[in-house]
Design a protein around this motif. Structure first.
Motif, PDB file in Angstrom:
ATOM      1  N   MET A  12       0.852  -1.172   0.000  1.00 48.07           N
ATOM      2  CA  MET A  12       0.000   0.000   0.000  1.00 48.07           C
ATOM      3  C   MET A  12       0.902   1.240   0.000  1.00 48.07           C
ATOM      4  SD  MET A  12      -2.839   1.342   2.797  1.00 48.07           S
ATOM      5  CE  MET A  12      -3.604  -0.218   3.009  1.00 48.07           C
ATOM      6  N   SER A  13       0.544   2.213  -0.804  1.00 44.82           N
ATOM      7  CA  SER A  13       1.357   3.422  -0.901  1.00 44.82           C
ATOM      8  C   SER A  13       1.227   4.257   0.371  1.00 44.82           C
ATOM      9  CB  SER A  13       0.917   4.246  -2.113  1.00 44.82           C
ATOM     10  OG  SER A  13      -0.314   4.871  -1.856  1.00 44.82           O
ATOM     11  N   ARG A  14       2.201   5.111   0.578  1.00 47.80           N
ATOM     12  CA  ARG A  14       2.181   5.988   1.757  1.00 47.80           C
ATOM     13  C   ARG A  14       0.986   6.949   1.691  1.00 47.80           C
ATOM     14  NH1 ARG A  14       7.655   5.716   0.313  1.00 47.80           N
ATOM     15  NH2 ARG A  14       8.946   4.773   1.913  1.00 47.80           N
ATOM     16  N   LEU A  15       0.679   7.414   0.490  1.00 42.92           N
ATOM     17  CA  LEU A  15      -0.442   8.334   0.323  1.00 42.92           C
ATOM     18  C   LEU A  15      -1.751   7.660   0.727  1.00 42.92           C
ATOM     19  CD1 LEU A  15      -1.640  11.027  -0.519  1.00 42.92           C
ATOM     20  CD2 LEU A  15      -1.717  10.179  -2.871  1.00 42.92           C
ATOM     21  N   LYS A  16      -1.943   6.435   0.300  1.00 44.35           N
ATOM     22  CA  LYS A  16      -3.177   5.730   0.650  1.00 44.35           C
ATOM     23  C   LYS A  16      -3.265   5.508   2.157  1.00 44.35           C
ATOM     24  CE  LYS A  16      -6.261   2.003  -0.504  1.00 44.35           C
ATOM     25  NZ  LYS A  16      -6.531   0.829  -1.314  1.00 44.35           N
ATOM     26  N   ARG A  17      -2.141   5.188   2.801  1.00 40.14           N
ATOM     27  CA  ARG A  17      -2.140   5.017   4.261  1.00 40.14           C
ATOM     28  C   ARG A  17      -2.505   6.325   4.963  1.00 40.14           C
ATOM     29  NH1 ARG A  17       2.315   1.335   3.564  1.00 40.14           N
ATOM     30  NH2 ARG A  17       3.779   3.062   3.716  1.00 40.14           N
ATOM     31  N   THR A  18      -1.989   7.437   4.453  1.00 37.81           N
ATOM     32  CA  THR A  18      -2.300   8.739   5.048  1.00 37.81           C
ATOM     33  C   THR A  18      -3.779   9.069   4.860  1.00 37.81           C
ATOM     34  OG1 THR A  18      -0.052   9.495   4.597  1.00 37.81           O
ATOM     35  CG2 THR A  18      -1.684  11.188   5.076  1.00 37.81           C
ATOM     36  N   ILE A  19      -4.313   8.784   3.676  1.00 37.19           N
ATOM     37  CA  ILE A  19      -5.739   9.025   3.423  1.00 37.19           C
ATOM     38  C   ILE A  19      -6.590   8.140   4.336  1.00 37.19           C
ATOM     39  CG2 ILE A  19      -7.579   8.773   1.716  1.00 37.19           C
ATOM     40  CD1 ILE A  19      -5.502   9.609  -0.416  1.00 37.19           C
ATOM     41  N   GLU A  20      -6.154   6.905   4.534  1.00 37.37           N
ATOM     42  CA  GLU A  20      -6.857   5.981   5.437  1.00 37.37           C
ATOM     43  C   GLU A  20      -6.868   6.541   6.865  1.00 37.37           C
ATOM     44  OE1 GLU A  20      -8.640   2.118   6.075  1.00 37.37           O
ATOM     45  OE2 GLU A  20      -7.655   2.649   4.195  1.00 37.37           O
ATOM     46  N   THR A  21      -5.740   7.046   7.330  1.00 34.60           N
ATOM     47  CA  THR A  21      -5.633   7.624   8.669  1.00 34.60           C
ATOM     48  C   THR A  21      -6.534   8.850   8.797  1.00 34.60           C
ATOM     49  OG1 THR A  21      -3.340   6.858   8.797  1.00 34.60           O
ATOM     50  CG2 THR A  21      -4.008   8.551  10.376  1.00 34.60           C
ATOM     51  N   TYR A  22      -6.515   9.721   7.776  1.00 32.86           N
ATOM     52  CA  TYR A  22      -7.359  10.911   7.750  1.00 32.86           C
ATOM     53  C   TYR A  22      -8.839  10.528   7.807  1.00 32.86           C
ATOM     54  CZ  TYR A  22     -10.104  14.557   5.417  1.00 32.86           C
ATOM     55  OH  TYR A  22     -11.085  15.449   5.070  1.00 32.86           O
ATOM     56  N   SER A  23      -9.237   9.557   7.002  1.00 31.56           N
ATOM     57  CA  SER A  23     -10.641   9.137   6.930  1.00 31.56           C
ATOM     58  C   SER A  23     -11.113   8.567   8.260  1.00 31.56           C
ATOM     59  CB  SER A  23     -10.826   8.101   5.824  1.00 31.56           C
ATOM     60  OG  SER A  23     -10.412   8.626   4.585  1.00 31.56           O
ATOM     61  N   LYS A  24     -10.276   7.735   8.889  1.00 35.48           N
ATOM     62  CA  LYS A  24     -10.627   7.173  10.198  1.00 35.48           C
ATOM     63  C   LYS A  24     -10.756   8.278  11.243  1.00 35.48           C
ATOM     64  CE  LYS A  24      -8.641   2.595   9.538  1.00 35.48           C
ATOM     65  NZ  LYS A  24      -7.560   1.666   9.916  1.00 35.48           N
ATOM     66  N   TYR A  25      -9.883   9.274  11.162  1.00 35.65           N
ATOM     67  CA  TYR A  25      -9.933  10.411  12.084  1.00 35.65           C
ATOM     68  C   TYR A  25     -11.264  11.163  11.941  1.00 35.65           C
ATOM     69  CZ  TYR A  25      -8.977  15.084  13.937  1.00 35.65           C
ATOM     70  OH  TYR A  25      -9.065  16.273  14.605  1.00 35.65           O
ATOM     71  N   VAL A  26     -11.657  11.443  10.707  1.00 35.47           N
ATOM     72  CA  VAL A  26     -12.905  12.184  10.461  1.00 35.47           C
ATOM     73  C   VAL A  26     -14.107  11.412  11.007  1.00 35.47           C
ATOM     74  CG1 VAL A  26     -14.468  13.055   8.666  1.00 35.47           C
ATOM     75  CG2 VAL A  26     -12.015  13.465   8.479  1.00 35.47           C
ATOM     76  N   ILE A  27     -14.175  10.122  10.744  1.00 26.55           N
ATOM     77  CA  ILE A  27     -15.290   9.299  11.217  1.00 26.55           C
ATOM     78  C   ILE A  27     -15.303   9.243  12.750  1.00 26.55           C
ATOM     79  CG2 ILE A  27     -16.274   6.957  11.257  1.00 26.55           C
ATOM     80  CD1 ILE A  27     -16.672   8.419   8.574  1.00 26.55           C
ATOM     81  N   GLN A  28     -14.133   9.032  13.351  1.00 21.12           N
ATOM     82  CA  GLN A  28     -14.042   8.928  14.807  1.00 21.12           C
ATOM     83  C   GLN A  28     -14.451  10.239  15.480  1.00 21.12           C
ATOM     84  OE1 GLN A  28     -10.999  10.308  16.678  1.00 21.12           O
ATOM     85  NE2 GLN A  28     -11.999   9.753  18.574  1.00 21.12           N
ATOM     86  N   GLN A  29     -13.981  11.361  14.960  1.00 21.22           N
ATOM     87  CA  GLN A  29     -14.320  12.661  15.531  1.00 21.22           C
ATOM     88  C   GLN A  29     -15.807  12.977  15.324  1.00 21.22           C
ATOM     89  OE1 GLN A  29     -12.272  14.877  17.332  1.00 21.22           O
ATOM     90  NE2 GLN A  29     -11.009  13.049  17.374  1.00 21.22           N
ATOM     91  N   SER A  30     -16.348  12.639  14.164  1.00 19.09           N
ATOM     92  CA  SER A  30     -17.763  12.884  13.886  1.00 19.09           C
ATOM     93  C   SER A  30     -18.645  12.083  14.837  1.00 19.09           C
ATOM     94  CB  SER A  30     -18.101  12.517  12.440  1.00 19.09           C
ATOM     95  OG  SER A  30     -17.378  13.315  11.546  1.00 19.09           O
ATOM     96  N   ARG A  31     -18.292  10.829  15.039  1.00 25.37           N
ATOM     97  CA  ARG A  31     -19.058   9.996  15.974  1.00 25.37           C
ATOM     98  C   ARG A  31     -18.948  10.544  17.394  1.00 25.37           C
ATOM     99  NH1 ARG A  31     -17.606   3.995  13.528  1.00 25.37           N
ATOM    100  NH2 ARG A  31     -19.221   4.063  11.926  1.00 25.37           N
TER     101      ARG A  31
END
Length: 181
Positions: free
Chosen positions: A1-20
């Motif tokens: 997995m590319s570094r960019l995809k890992r960063t996007i994955e981390t960002y997406s999880k952060y947004v969902i976790q904070q929204s919840r």
């Protein structure tokens, strides 16, 4: 997995976790339906021929009413200050009362929250009647914007923005060094 995809994955999880977390903190999480519906999907870009290209798109999804709760809805008679930028509004012709009669959504909400209103004689009114009162009030005043999703979305960009750039650069350098070796 590319570094960019890992960063996007981390960002997406952060947004969902904070929204919840915002939904729970604001006590806007009665049925957990919206909470459980928050999801993200990361797709790699493709060219017109169907071949993968560099870059990714992330999409977020939630129940339809989540956008109303996040951005707010202008009421017929008044509105909240937080709703200045919303595109949603109730009109005088909006049939929120008919919706309540058909679905009982606000009555279910009142029962779940234990809301009991009294009539002029001091007697409790039914949950069904409470639902109609709530529907009338929401139509008049609107729904206050909570920003439960849009605030973490922007906060995530602020937090991970530089990491996106670094990840893209590192992935590009990996490609360059692979081709030269």
């Amino acid at each position: 997995m590319s570094r960019l995809k890992r960063t996007i994955e981390t960002y997406s999880k952060y947004v969902i976790q904070q929204s919840r977390g915002n939904l729970s903190k604001n006590k806007s999480n009665g049925s957990k339906s919206l909470y459980n519906s928050l999801k993200y999907l990361i797709k790699q870009n493709k060219d017109s021929g169907g071949r993968f290209e560099s870059g990714f798109n992330v999409g977020f999804s939630m129940d339809n009413y989540g956008e109303f709760q996040d951005k707010g809805v202008h009421g017929v008679n008044s509105s909240y200050v937080e709703n200045k930028k919303t595109k949603f509004k109730y009109k005088k012709s909006s049939n929120l009362i008919g919706l309540e009669a058909a679905t009982g959504t606000f009555a279910k909400f009142a029962k779940r929250k234990g809301l009991k209103f009294r009539d002029k004689k001091g007697r409790y009114i039914t949950y069904e009647s409470t639902g109609f009162v709530l529907a009338q009030g929401i139509k008049k005043k609107g729904l206050k914007a909570t920003g439960f999703f849009s605030k973490p979305l922007q906060a995530g960009i602020d937090k991970y923005g530089s990491q996106f750039a670094v990840s893209m650069l590192e992935d590009a350098l990996d490609i360059i060094f692979k081709e030269t070796n």
